[in-house]
Design a protein around this motif. Structure first.
Motif, PDB file in Angstrom:
ATOM      1  N   GLY A 266       0.739  -1.151   0.159  1.00  0.00           N
ATOM      2  CA  GLY A 266      -0.090  -0.002  -0.063  1.00  0.00           C
ATOM      3  C   GLY A 266       0.848   1.268   0.024  1.00  0.00           C
ATOM      4  N   HIS A 267       0.504   2.134   0.783  1.00  0.00           N
ATOM      5  CA  HIS A 267       0.955   3.583   1.081  1.00  0.00           C
ATOM      6  C   HIS A 267       2.649   3.525   1.151  1.00  0.00           C
ATOM      7  N   HIS A 268       3.027   2.248   1.973  1.00  0.00           N
ATOM      8  CA  HIS A 268       4.393   2.014   2.375  1.00  0.00           C
ATOM      9  C   HIS A 268       5.361   1.892   1.331  1.00  0.00           C
ATOM     10  N   ALA A 269       4.603   1.481   0.041  1.00  0.00           N
ATOM     11  CA  ALA A 269       5.435   1.676  -1.272  1.00  0.00           C
ATOM     12  C   ALA A 269       6.355   2.892  -1.421  1.00  0.00           C
ATOM     13  N   ARG A 270       5.594   3.968  -0.928  1.00  0.00           N
ATOM     14  CA  ARG A 270       6.159   5.288  -1.308  1.00  0.00           C
ATOM     15  C   ARG A 270       7.427   5.463  -0.292  1.00  0.00           C
ATOM     16  N   SER A 271       7.906   4.624   0.546  1.00  0.00           N
ATOM     17  CA  SER A 271       8.652   4.960   1.584  1.00  0.00           C
ATOM     18  C   SER A 271      10.079   5.285   0.983  1.00  0.00           C
ATOM     19  N   VAL A 276      15.880   3.790  -0.726  1.00  0.00           N
ATOM     20  CA  VAL A 276      17.301   3.635  -0.606  1.00  0.00           C
ATOM     21  C   VAL A 276      17.953   2.197  -0.302  1.00  0.00           C
ATOM     22  N   ALA A 277      17.419   1.706   0.652  1.00  0.00           N
ATOM     23  CA  ALA A 277      17.812   0.371   1.012  1.00  0.00           C
ATOM     24  C   ALA A 277      17.650  -0.559  -0.296  1.00  0.00           C
ATOM     25  N   SER A 278      16.824  -0.583  -1.072  1.00  0.00           N
ATOM     26  CA  SER A 278      16.764  -1.501  -2.253  1.00  0.00           C
ATOM     27  C   SER A 278      18.016  -1.051  -3.224  1.00  0.00           C
ATOM     28  N   THR A 279      18.245   0.087  -3.301  1.00  0.00           N
ATOM     29  CA  THR A 279      19.461   0.430  -4.124  1.00  0.00           C
ATOM     30  C   THR A 279      20.679   0.157  -3.645  1.00  0.00           C
ATOM     31  N   ALA A 280      20.743   0.105  -2.446  1.00  0.00           N
ATOM     32  CA  ALA A 280      21.998  -0.247  -1.821  1.00  0.00           C
ATOM     33  C   ALA A 280      22.110  -1.716  -1.759  1.00  0.00           C
ATOM     34  N   ALA A 379      10.270  11.366  -5.540  1.00  0.00           N
ATOM     35  CA  ALA A 379       9.911  10.580  -4.580  1.00  0.00           C
ATOM     36  C   ALA A 379       9.372  11.145  -3.063  1.00  0.00           C
ATOM     37  N   ILE A 380      10.323  12.092  -2.763  1.00  0.00           N
ATOM     38  CA  ILE A 380       9.791  12.856  -1.523  1.00  0.00           C
ATOM     39  C   ILE A 380       8.547  13.509  -1.840  1.00  0.00           C
ATOM     40  N   ARG A 381       8.313  14.166  -2.854  1.00  0.00           N
ATOM     41  CA  ARG A 381       7.045  14.919  -3.244  1.00  0.00           C
ATOM     42  C   ARG A 381       6.040  14.036  -3.157  1.00  0.00           C
ATOM     43  N   SER A 382       6.082  12.605  -3.621  1.00  0.00           N
ATOM     44  CA  SER A 382       5.051  11.690  -3.290  1.00  0.00           C
ATOM     45  C   SER A 382       4.572  11.372  -2.195  1.00  0.00           C
ATOM     46  N   CYS A 383       5.484  11.782  -1.104  1.00  0.00           N
ATOM     47  CA  CYS A 383       5.160  11.300   0.382  1.00  0.00           C
ATOM     48  C   CYS A 383       4.688  12.590   0.771  1.00  0.00           C
ATOM     49  N   LEU A 384       4.247  13.580   0.349  1.00  0.00           N
ATOM     50  CA  LEU A 384       3.820  14.945   1.022  1.00  0.00           C
ATOM     51  C   LEU A 384       2.232  14.623   0.881  1.00  0.00           C
ATOM     52  N   PRO A 385       1.736  15.376   2.225  1.00  0.00           N
ATOM     53  CA  PRO A 385       0.159  15.499   1.952  1.00  0.00           C
ATOM     54  C   PRO A 385      -0.041  16.344   0.597  1.00  0.00           C
ATOM     55  N   VAL A 386      -1.102  16.006  -0.005  1.00  0.00           N
ATOM     56  CA  VAL A 386      -1.726  16.887  -1.103  1.00  0.00           C
ATOM     57  C   VAL A 386      -1.949  18.303  -0.869  1.00  0.00           C
ATOM     58  N   SER A 387      -2.265  18.672   0.701  1.00  0.00           N
ATOM     59  CA  SER A 387      -2.383  20.120   0.887  1.00  0.00           C
ATOM     60  C   SER A 387      -1.232  21.089   0.523  1.00  0.00           C
ATOM     61  N   SER A 388       0.140  20.098   0.969  1.00  0.00           N
ATOM     62  CA  SER A 388       1.264  20.890   0.874  1.00  0.00           C
ATOM     63  C   SER A 388       1.890  20.910  -0.192  1.00  0.00           C
TER      64      SER A 388
END
Length: 395
Positions: A266-271, A276-280, A379-388
């Motif tokens: 779910g939304h944890h996919a945007r973590s 970063v860990a997957s890339t490492a 990726a960071i943008r996709s973690c932000l609340p829509v209002s922000s």
């Protein structure tokens, strides 16, 4: 009488299923040659007596045509009739694979494979655009990545036995038959791209999307370079082609579970930590792929690599699809992917003679670092609340 909210929800669900399922069938088959590449290049090298440098160049040909085909689709996406485009793409793929079965000259085969790539590009662009038109892109791109690795696993298992029985002719004829499958699901495809015709008024982070395109290029440059030579990395250490092809097929099963993992969290996919860990972990896998000591370690390394390859690949697609309000970027992503998969084997072919397979893996590791740095803003943008989120198109 106005339709009820439940009727509207059911209509959206039904359309999602049609778009998603048809895309999950059409696009992975469009990537067929790219998916089968390691074992295909191994058997082509045996029958045509190719040098290591020629192996890399041949591995780039389909991807070059695929990049051109998807680019044309991205430019004309508003005008394309999806069903006609898929029919044309399938016919081109069928004809060029039949012709390839009877060609023995390296230069002629390269030219034919570029044309084949054009047809593959049509299938990929339309299939992925259909998946991108679903209302839950994270979930459907997780399933899409699972479909990719499922097709890949099947191909890696069957190519070597088919070659042993019928040589390269049998491999090309088998692929020609597989390319006919998209013709059976044309009726499920939308006629045209709805997202290309109805653009949301929400702001589109153009700068971050362009960086994401660069990230896609770096990621598939890594994948293409390693994928062209990963079979040779095994056989050069004394492993049999049968063991290597089975290992790569098992690694794709691991990739299948990686894609399903991405789809169900779910939304944890945007973590960001997950990204970063997957890339490492992929970079560490590349190091050990250059220094494995046994058949078992080769299998384990490729399985770990395949799992996190799927996680990162699905994340890149979902990030772009989620931010793209025009439909052009998710379509253009296929062009960039094709460019990366073509450029990877070509660059690897320039390195392999002087630096061996460690040079190929080193190039891939650097590409992964650049991939991570390029996708982080989106990726960071996709973690932000829509209002922000910003309300203008400027980043």
């Amino acid at each position: 009488m106005q339709p009820s909210s439940s009727d509207s929800a059911n209509a959206i669900l039904q359309q999602d299923r049609k778009n998603g399922i048809s895309g999950l069938i059409v696009a992975p088959i469009g990537y067929l040659m790219v998916l089968f590449l390691p074992v295909f290049l191994e058997v082509a090298s045996q029958q045509l007596a190719l040098t290591p440098s020629q192996v890399g160049r041949l591995g780039a040909m389909d991807s070059l045509g695929l990049a051109i085909g998807t680019l044309l689709c991205a430019i004309y996406i508003k005008r394309l009739n999806f069903r006609i485009a898929v029919t044309l793409g399938a016919v081109i793929c069928i004809i060029t694979n039949v012709v390839s079965a009877f060609v023995t000259d390296f230069t002629d085969l390269c030219m034919i494979r570029v044309v084949a790539g054009l047809g593959e590009g049509l299938l990929v662009a339309i299939g992925v655009t259909a998946v991108g038109m679903t209302s839950l892109p994270e979930r459907w791109f997780g399933f899409y990545t699972a479909a990719i690795v499922f097709v890949q696993a099947i191909g890696l298992l069957i190519i070597a036995p088919i070659f042993n029985q019928w040589q390269l002719l049998g491999v090309f004829i088998t692929m020609a038959l597989i390319y006919a499958i998209p013709l059976a699901v044309i009726w499920m495809l939308p006629a045209r791209s709805v997202v290309a015709e109805v653009v949301s008024s929400a702001s589109q982070p153009t700068g971050k999307l362009m960086l994401a395109m660069l990230s896609m290029l770096f990621f598939y440059l890594c994948i293409g370079g390693v994928w062209a030579y990963v079979s040779f990395m095994g056989t050069s250490q004394g492993l049999s082609l049968g063991y290597v092809s089975n290992s790569l097929a098992i690694s794709m099963v691991s990739g299948f579970f990686g894609a399903i993992f991405f789809a169900v969290i779910g939304h944890h996919a945007r973590s960001i930590p997950l990204l970063v860990a997957s890339t490492a972990i992929m970079i560490v896998s590349l190091y050990f792929l250059s220094h494995f000591e046994s058949a078992t370690s080769y299998l384990i390394i490729t399985c770990v690599y395949g799992f996190f390859w799927s996680v990162i690949g699905a994340r890149l697609f979902s990030a772009i699809s989620d931010a793209d309000q025009s439909g052009r970027y998710i379509s253009a992503a296929q062009t960039v992917l094709g460019m990366g998969v073509a450029l990877g084997p070509f660059l690897a072919s320039l390195l392999v003679d002087d630096f061996g397979y460690a040079g190929v893996n080193g190039m891939a590791a650097l590409a992964l670092v650049l991939c991570l740095l390029s996708i982080l803003p989106l990726a960071i943008r996709s973690c932000l609340p829509v209002s922000s989120m910003p309300t203008t198109t400027a980043d």
